[in-house]
Scaffold this active site. Structure first.
Site, short mmCIF file in Angstrom:
data_model
loop_
_atom_site.label_atom_id
_atom_site.label_comp_id
_atom_site.label_asym_id
_atom_site.label_seq_id
_atom_site.Cartn_x
_atom_site.Cartn_y
_atom_site.Cartn_z
N PRO A 60 0.89 -1.25 0.13
CA PRO A 60 -0.08 -0.03 -0.14
C PRO A 60 0.81 1.30 -0.23
CG PRO A 60 0.00 -1.15 2.31
CD PRO A 60 0.95 -1.96 1.31
N MET A 61 0.71 2.15 -1.00
CA MET A 61 1.20 3.45 -0.96
C MET A 61 0.23 4.62 -1.25
SD MET A 61 4.48 2.05 -3.50
CE MET A 61 3.39 1.12 -4.54
N VAL A 62 0.45 5.53 -0.31
CA VAL A 62 -0.70 6.59 -0.46
C VAL A 62 -0.33 7.41 -1.89
CG1 VAL A 62 -1.43 8.89 0.56
CG2 VAL A 62 -1.13 6.69 1.83
N CYS A 102 1.91 3.19 10.36
CA CYS A 102 2.21 4.51 9.66
C CYS A 102 2.99 5.46 10.81
CB CYS A 102 0.78 5.18 9.14
SG CYS A 102 1.24 6.87 8.40
#
Length: 219
Positions: free
Chosen positions: A98-100, A189
């Site tokens: 997952p990568m914002v 995070c």
């Protein structure tokens, strides 16, 4: 000494000389035979020596090759990933994390084209997802709720949420359940926003352990 005696002496000398010559000839013949035998033996040895040498070299090469193969097998066994139990009913050898701002639908499909077998959505706020879904007019997958979009080819898929309220996480999970294969809670995070919103890695303190258990159970 008479003439007869002289003839006898000459005859004896001739016999002695003749016998000496015969003995010498026999000795020479024996030496010649021995020398000939030695030459024959040496010739046979020379003829057989290359064959033995070739066989020996071939044997050494075979041993070296077998040792190389064994060493290569051992190295492959050491480098091979350990066999793990398959916990999920889908392939997950090559995972897109997952990568914002990166792992949206288009990028996920591109990565799948080049070998990704499992993809994550970007981190989505569970509480915001629930709020936006309540007013969505075109369904969950077409309303761009928290930038969430997907299509049938986007599978297997993991929906990745941040949350600090069990009910928000449970509701968000129920909304996306038909469109994904697994749901993940962010506990890593480290950003400033995670500190201010009290989610991600800032839920790992001892005081929040029970909260994490409640969130997971609710989901």
């Amino acid at each position: 000494m008479g003439a007869d005696d002289e003839l006898m002496e000459i005859a004896n000398n001739d016999d002695h000389t003749s016998s000496t010559k015969k003995s010498s000839n026999k000795s020479k013949k024996k030496k010649k035979d021995k020398s000939s035998k030695k030459k024959d033996k040496k010739r046979k040895h020379d003829e057989n020596s290359p064959k033995k040498s070739k066989k020996k070299k071939r044997k050494l090469l075979d041993q070296e090759q077998s040792q190389d193969v064994a060493a290569e097998d051992n190295q492959q066994q050491l480098l091979a990933p350990p066999k793990t139990k398959q916990h999920f009913p889908f392939e997950y050898q090559h995972i897109l994390a997952p990568m914002v701002g990166a792992s949206e639908l288009a990028f996920r499909l591109l990565c799948r084209k080049y070998g990704a077998t499992l993809s994550y959505t970007p981190m989505m706020s569970a509480s915001e997802f629930v709020q936006e879904a309540a007013t969505a007019k075109h369904g969950i997958t077409n309303s761009n709720i928290c930038e969430f979009q997907t299509i049938p080819q986007d599978r297997p898929l993991v929906c990745h949420f941040s949350a600090n309220e069990p009910q928000d996480f449970a509701r968000a999970a129920a909304l996306v359940e038909p469109y994904c294969d697994a749901i993940d809670l962010n506990l890593g995070c480290p950003q400033r926003t995670a500190y201010l919103g009290h989610f991600g890695s800032y839920l790992l303190g001892k005081e929040d352990r029970q909260l994490i258990v409640d969130i997971i159970r609710a989901g």
